[in-house]
Write a protein that holds these residues in place. Sequence first.
Motif, PDB file in Angstrom:
ATOM      1  N   ALA A   1      -1.064   1.282  -3.550  1.00 52.59           N
ATOM      2  CA  ALA A   1      -0.911  -0.019  -2.900  1.00 52.59           C
ATOM      3  C   ALA A   1      -1.295  -0.008  -1.424  1.00 52.59           C
ATOM      4  CB  ALA A   1       0.525  -0.505  -3.037  1.00 52.59           C
ATOM      5  N   ALA A   2      -1.253   1.156  -0.808  1.00 54.17           N
ATOM      6  CA  ALA A   2      -1.593   1.244   0.613  1.00 54.17           C
ATOM      7  C   ALA A   2      -3.103   1.260   0.849  1.00 54.17           C
ATOM      8  CB  ALA A   2      -0.951   2.488   1.223  1.00 54.17           C
ATOM      9  N   SER A   3      -3.897   1.211  -0.214  1.00 51.20           N
ATOM     10  CA  SER A   3      -5.357   1.288  -0.069  1.00 51.20           C
ATOM     11  C   SER A   3      -6.026  -0.068  -0.251  1.00 51.20           C
ATOM     12  CB  SER A   3      -5.942   2.268  -1.100  1.00 51.20           C
ATOM     13  OG  SER A   3      -5.897   1.708  -2.393  1.00 51.20           O
ATOM     14  N   ALA A   4      -7.179  -0.211   0.375  1.00 50.40           N
ATOM     15  CA  ALA A   4      -7.969  -1.434   0.218  1.00 50.40           C
ATOM     16  C   ALA A   4      -8.460  -1.563  -1.218  1.00 50.40           C
ATOM     17  CB  ALA A   4      -9.149  -1.414   1.179  1.00 50.40           C
ATOM     18  N   GLN A   5      -8.728  -0.440  -1.875  1.00 50.49           N
ATOM     19  CA  GLN A   5      -9.217  -0.458  -3.254  1.00 50.49           C
ATOM     20  C   GLN A   5      -8.229  -1.158  -4.184  1.00 50.49           C
ATOM     21  OE1 GLN A   5      -9.679   3.405  -5.083  1.00 50.49           O
ATOM     22  NE2 GLN A   5     -11.020   2.613  -6.691  1.00 50.49           N
ATOM     23  N   ALA A   6      -6.939  -0.967  -3.961  1.00 47.43           N
ATOM     24  CA  ALA A   6      -5.922  -1.607  -4.797  1.00 47.43           C
ATOM     25  C   ALA A   6      -5.986  -3.129  -4.665  1.00 47.43           C
ATOM     26  CB  ALA A   6      -4.535  -1.104  -4.415  1.00 47.43           C
ATOM     27  N   TYR A   7      -6.152  -3.605  -3.456  1.00 46.96           N
ATOM     28  CA  TYR A   7      -6.229  -5.056  -3.234  1.00 46.96           C
ATOM     29  C   TYR A   7      -7.526  -5.642  -3.788  1.00 46.96           C
ATOM     30  CZ  TYR A   7      -2.016  -4.729  -0.502  1.00 46.96           C
ATOM     31  OH  TYR A   7      -0.713  -4.516  -0.127  1.00 46.96           O
TER      32      TYR A   7
ATOM     33  N   TYR B   1       3.303   5.807  -4.075  1.00 39.31           N
ATOM     34  CA  TYR B   1       4.311   6.824  -3.804  1.00 39.31           C
ATOM     35  C   TYR B   1       4.405   7.095  -2.307  1.00 39.31           C
ATOM     36  CZ  TYR B   1       0.343  10.097  -3.807  1.00 39.31           C
ATOM     37  OH  TYR B   1      -0.849  10.725  -3.560  1.00 39.31           O
ATOM     38  N   ALA B   2       3.418   6.619  -1.541  1.00 41.34           N
ATOM     39  CA  ALA B   2       3.495   6.699  -0.090  1.00 41.34           C
ATOM     40  C   ALA B   2       4.574   5.723   0.370  1.00 41.34           C
ATOM     41  CB  ALA B   2       2.152   6.332   0.533  1.00 41.34           C
ATOM     42  N   GLU B   3       5.159   5.999   1.515  1.00 43.47           N
ATOM     43  CA  GLU B   3       6.220   5.135   2.013  1.00 43.47           C
ATOM     44  C   GLU B   3       5.677   3.739   2.311  1.00 43.47           C
ATOM     45  OE1 GLU B   3       9.438   5.086   5.630  1.00 43.47           O
ATOM     46  OE2 GLU B   3       8.710   7.005   4.886  1.00 43.47           O
ATOM     47  N   LEU B   4       6.361   2.745   1.782  1.00 41.85           N
ATOM     48  CA  LEU B   4       5.979   1.347   1.977  1.00 41.85           C
ATOM     49  C   LEU B   4       7.079   0.631   2.758  1.00 41.85           C
ATOM     50  CD1 LEU B   4       4.807   0.624  -1.678  1.00 41.85           C
ATOM     51  CD2 LEU B   4       3.320   0.928   0.309  1.00 41.85           C
TER      52      LEU B   4
ATOM     53  N   LEU C   1       8.624  -4.202  -0.494  1.00 40.48           N
ATOM     54  CA  LEU C   1       9.281  -3.857  -1.758  1.00 40.48           C
ATOM     55  C   LEU C   1      10.254  -4.958  -2.204  1.00 40.48           C
ATOM     56  CD1 LEU C   1      10.031  -0.097  -1.026  1.00 40.48           C
ATOM     57  CD2 LEU C   1       8.280  -1.008  -2.561  1.00 40.48           C
ATOM     58  N   LYS C   2      10.852  -5.657  -1.268  1.00 41.73           N
ATOM     59  CA  LYS C   2      11.853  -6.676  -1.593  1.00 41.73           C
ATOM     60  C   LYS C   2      11.259  -7.889  -2.293  1.00 41.73           C
ATOM     61  CE  LYS C   2      15.102  -5.436   2.007  1.00 41.73           C
ATOM     62  NZ  LYS C   2      15.726  -5.812   3.275  1.00 41.73           N
ATOM     63  N   THR C   3       9.987  -8.153  -2.126  1.00 43.36           N
ATOM     64  CA  THR C   3       9.371  -9.329  -2.747  1.00 43.36           C
ATOM     65  C   THR C   3       9.264  -9.195  -4.256  1.00 43.36           C
ATOM     66  OG1 THR C   3       7.111  -8.499  -2.540  1.00 43.36           O
ATOM     67  CG2 THR C   3       7.978  -9.775  -0.677  1.00 43.36           C
ATOM     68  N   GLY C   4       9.280  -7.965  -4.763  1.00 46.06           N
ATOM     69  CA  GLY C   4       9.147  -7.745  -6.201  1.00 46.06           C
ATOM     70  C   GLY C   4       7.712  -7.603  -6.662  1.00 46.06           C
ATOM     71  N   ASN C   5       6.766  -7.789  -5.749  1.00 45.80           N
ATOM     72  CA  ASN C   5       5.351  -7.637  -6.093  1.00 45.80           C
ATOM     73  C   ASN C   5       4.829  -6.255  -5.747  1.00 45.80           C
ATOM     74  OD1 ASN C   5       5.162 -10.262  -7.035  1.00 45.80           O
ATOM     75  ND2 ASN C   5       4.734 -11.069  -5.001  1.00 45.80           N
ATOM     76  N   MET C   6       5.714  -5.377  -5.309  1.00 45.92           N
ATOM     77  CA  MET C   6       5.332  -4.023  -4.958  1.00 45.92           C
ATOM     78  C   MET C   6       6.456  -3.073  -5.382  1.00 45.92           C
ATOM     79  SD  MET C   6       3.523  -2.924  -1.449  1.00 45.92           S
ATOM     80  CE  MET C   6       2.240  -4.103  -1.770  1.00 45.92           C
ATOM     81  N   LEU C   7       6.065  -1.911  -5.905  1.00 45.93           N
ATOM     82  CA  LEU C   7       7.037  -0.938  -6.392  1.00 45.93           C
ATOM     83  C   LEU C   7       6.856   0.409  -5.710  1.00 45.93           C
ATOM     84  CD1 LEU C   7       6.714  -1.515 -10.253  1.00 45.93           C
ATOM     85  CD2 LEU C   7       8.576  -2.274  -8.787  1.00 45.93           C
ATOM     86  N   ALA C   8       7.968   1.090  -5.489  1.00 46.11           N
ATOM     87  CA  ALA C   8       7.924   2.476  -5.025  1.00 46.11           C
ATOM     88  C   ALA C   8       7.743   3.349  -6.272  1.00 46.11           C
ATOM     89  CB  ALA C   8       9.215   2.833  -4.306  1.00 46.11           C
TER      90      ALA C   8
END
Length: 101
Positions: free
Chosen positions: A8-14, A30-33, A38-45
Amino acid sequence: MKILITSAASAQAYQLKNKLNNPDTILGDYAELPGTMLKTGNMLALPAPNDSSYAHKMLTLSLDNQIAKIYALQPAELSLLKEAGTLFNEYGITILSADEI
């Protein structure tokens, strides 16, 4: 059908998320977000691929979040998930690379 895209931290994901154009797409890393993301529910650790139970943790996470497809963007993630592909297939979860749109 929910879709999980790793890195998720990469441009490729978007970029992939925009190509898929599916409102049920979740990004994870798995990188720290930031906590607000994370609270929005559209992103997961996610668990780190160097975790010995990585595939099982990813399966549990997928089942808990009703994920049917995982696009694993990091080579280590993709390799480990493909190795456990039979297990994921038993639960109706497909493992894909970014090239498999």
